[in-house]
Write a protein that holds these residues in place. Sequence first.
Motif, PDB file in Angstrom:
ATOM      1  N   PRO A  71      85.607  67.743  50.520  1.00  0.00           N
ATOM      2  CA  PRO A  71      84.180  67.548  50.228  1.00  0.00           C
ATOM      3  C   PRO A  71      83.939  67.506  48.724  1.00  0.00           C
ATOM      4  O   PRO A  71      84.620  68.205  47.959  1.00  0.00           O
ATOM      5  N   PHE A  72      82.956  66.709  48.299  1.00  0.00           N
ATOM      6  CA  PHE A  72      82.761  66.477  46.866  1.00  0.00           C
ATOM      7  C   PHE A  72      82.448  67.757  46.093  1.00  0.00           C
ATOM      8  O   PHE A  72      82.864  67.905  44.941  1.00  0.00           O
ATOM      9  N   ASN A  73      81.724  68.694  46.710  1.00  0.00           N
ATOM     10  CA  ASN A  73      81.429  69.931  45.964  1.00  0.00           C
ATOM     11  C   ASN A  73      82.695  70.721  45.687  1.00  0.00           C
ATOM     12  O   ASN A  73      82.876  71.286  44.595  1.00  0.00           O
ATOM     13  N   GLN A  74      83.613  70.757  46.659  1.00  0.00           N
ATOM     14  CA  GLN A  74      84.884  71.462  46.451  1.00  0.00           C
ATOM     15  C   GLN A  74      85.782  70.697  45.477  1.00  0.00           C
ATOM     16  O   GLN A  74      86.470  71.292  44.649  1.00  0.00           O
ATOM     17  N   ALA A  75      85.778  69.368  45.586  1.00  0.00           N
ATOM     18  CA  ALA A  75      86.587  68.554  44.680  1.00  0.00           C
ATOM     19  C   ALA A  75      86.118  68.716  43.240  1.00  0.00           C
ATOM     20  O   ALA A  75      86.930  68.795  42.315  1.00  0.00           O
ATOM     21  N   ILE A  82      88.327  69.989  40.028  1.00  0.00           N
ATOM     22  CA  ILE A  82      88.450  69.209  38.794  1.00  0.00           C
ATOM     23  C   ILE A  82      88.095  70.052  37.577  1.00  0.00           C
ATOM     24  O   ILE A  82      88.809  70.054  36.568  1.00  0.00           O
ATOM     25  N   LEU A  83      86.987  70.783  37.667  1.00  0.00           N
ATOM     26  CA  LEU A  83      86.512  71.560  36.521  1.00  0.00           C
ATOM     27  C   LEU A  83      87.358  72.796  36.249  1.00  0.00           C
ATOM     28  O   LEU A  83      87.290  73.373  35.166  1.00  0.00           O
ATOM     29  N   VAL A 106      76.637  71.709  35.696  1.00  0.00           N
ATOM     30  CA  VAL A 106      77.728  70.790  35.355  1.00  0.00           C
ATOM     31  C   VAL A 106      78.478  70.394  36.622  1.00  0.00           C
ATOM     32  O   VAL A 106      78.811  69.222  36.827  1.00  0.00           O
ATOM     33  N   GLN A 107      78.707  71.361  37.497  1.00  0.00           N
ATOM     34  CA  GLN A 107      79.417  71.072  38.748  1.00  0.00           C
ATOM     35  C   GLN A 107      78.644  70.056  39.589  1.00  0.00           C
ATOM     36  O   GLN A 107      79.237  69.125  40.148  1.00  0.00           O
ATOM     37  N   ARG A 108      77.316  70.213  39.679  1.00  0.00           N
ATOM     38  CA  ARG A 108      76.516  69.269  40.474  1.00  0.00           C
ATOM     39  C   ARG A 108      76.554  67.866  39.886  1.00  0.00           C
ATOM     40  O   ARG A 108      76.606  66.868  40.616  1.00  0.00           O
ATOM     41  N   LEU A 109      76.530  67.773  38.551  1.00  0.00           N
ATOM     42  CA  LEU A 109      76.588  66.457  37.905  1.00  0.00           C
ATOM     43  C   LEU A 109      77.937  65.786  38.141  1.00  0.00           C
ATOM     44  O   LEU A 109      78.006  64.578  38.392  1.00  0.00           O
ATOM     45  N   ILE A 110      79.004  66.559  38.060  1.00  0.00           N
ATOM     46  CA  ILE A 110      80.342  66.005  38.310  1.00  0.00           C
ATOM     47  C   ILE A 110      80.451  65.550  39.762  1.00  0.00           C
ATOM     48  O   ILE A 110      81.012  64.485  40.058  1.00  0.00           O
ATOM     49  N   MET A 126      81.227  61.766  40.971  1.00  0.00           N
ATOM     50  CA  MET A 126      82.358  61.482  41.853  1.00  0.00           C
ATOM     51  C   MET A 126      81.921  60.616  43.035  1.00  0.00           C
ATOM     52  O   MET A 126      82.624  59.673  43.424  1.00  0.00           O
ATOM     53  N   LYS A 127      80.752  60.925  43.593  1.00  0.00           N
ATOM     54  CA  LYS A 127      80.235  60.129  44.706  1.00  0.00           C
ATOM     55  C   LYS A 127      80.043  58.684  44.282  1.00  0.00           C
ATOM     56  O   LYS A 127      80.404  57.743  45.006  1.00  0.00           O
ATOM     57  N   LYS A 128      79.463  58.483  43.091  1.00  0.00           N
ATOM     58  CA  LYS A 128      79.255  57.121  42.589  1.00  0.00           C
ATOM     59  C   LYS A 128      80.582  56.406  42.395  1.00  0.00           C
ATOM     60  O   LYS A 128      80.742  55.245  42.760  1.00  0.00           O
TER      61      LYS A 128
END
Length: 382
Positions: free
Chosen positions: A159-163, A167-168, A231-235, A239-241
Motif C-alpha cells: 500500500p502507498f502509505n506503507q511504501a 522510502i523515507l 511529508v509522508q502524505r506528500l510522498i 507515488m500514486k501519480k
Amino acid sequence: MARQTQSEFKAFERLFNKIRRAKAEKRRSAVGTLTPAVMRKHLASGAPLDLLYGVNRDGTAFTVDDLKKFDKKAQATRKKYGAGKRGVRIDQLIKASKSVDIERCKTDLRTARFYRIFNSTDGVKLHFQTSASPGSQYTHHQVIVRLDEWGDWLTSTLPFNQAAQRILNGRISFDCDCGRHQYWYRYLATIGGFAVKPLEYSYPKIRNPKLTGACCKHVLKVFVTMRGPAVQRLIMAEMKKDAEKIGFGGDRSSANRFLNQKELSTVERSARAMKSEKAFDDYLKAQKAFKKKLKEPKTMKSLEEATKKAQLKAATMEKIARKERQGREKAERDVVLAKFHGHMMASIYRDKLTKNQAISSFAKDNNMKVADVKEMAKNITV
C-alpha cells in the motif's frame, strides 16, 4: 514567523543555484587539495607533501605513512557504507553522525522547510530550506535529499502509505551547501556512495583526516522534518501519480514541482511539531532498547522460530506455485499438441502435403522453431 510563499521558494532556488555554481567555480580553482592523482603520485615516489600541499596542524609535513593511513581510512569507509549500492539508510547515517552535530541540530536551528520535489534523471530529490545558526553570515542553507529506494517501492504491491514510510526511512543520498558538509563530509559521502552532486574526490586531510561523522546539523534537521506525517502524505500522493503515469522511467513529467501554498502551510505546521530533541532522543533510546532486547535468550529463540516458520512457509508456497505453474504449462502443451495433431491430419490427408511440409507450415503459422515442431511430432501418430 511569517509563512513563505511558493514564489519566495522559487526565488530561493534561483539564488542557491547561483551560490552553488559560484562555490563550484571556487572549488575548481583551489590549490593544495589532496586529489586521487596527488595521492597516487606521492605514494609511488615517497616525495614529501609540505612544499605544495601544506602541513599538518602541528606544523609537520604530510608523509607517505600519512597517505597510507588516509587510503586505509577511505577503504574502510567504502566498506562501512557499502559503496556500490546507491545511498545509505537514515538510521545508519544518524548513528554515524557526531554527537556535536546532533546537539547543534537541536540547539542552533529553528526550521527545515520542504518546498520542492524534483524528479530528475538522477532520481527523485526533495529540496529543503534550513535556517542558519545564530551569528552566521548566512540566513539559510539548502539541503537536497535523493530518495534512492523510490523505484524499489514504486513497483511493489505494498500500500502507498506503507511504501512511502519505507522510502523515507530507506536508503538516501544528500548534499548541503554549508562549509561543514563541504570540508568535513562531502568526500566521505562521495566515497561512501551517498552523495548528491557535486562530488568531492580530494581527501579532507586537515579537517577530517579520520573520516569520522556523516551529517552536518542542517541535514540532521532535515531528517527530523522527513519524519513528519505531512511529508509522508506528500510522498504517498506523488507515488500514486508516478505509478499511474504512462511513459518512460525517469520521465520528468511527474513529481517535478514546487509545493503549492496549501502544501507549504501543512508541511510547515508538521515540521514545527517535530522537535529535534524528542526525535533524536526517541531514536537513540529505541536503538539502545532494541539492541538490548535482541541479545535476550528469549528474543533470540523467538527470532529463530519465526525465521524457521517463515522459511517453511516460503518453501511451501514455492512448492504450491511450482505445481500450479507445471499444471498450467502441461495444459498449454496439451492444447498445442491437440492443435498440432489436427493440423497434421488435415495437411497430410486433405491437403496432400508431406510430413515435413506440414511441420514447416505449422511452425510458420504459430511462430515456432521448426526443430521444436519436429520434436513435438514424435509424440503423435498420423
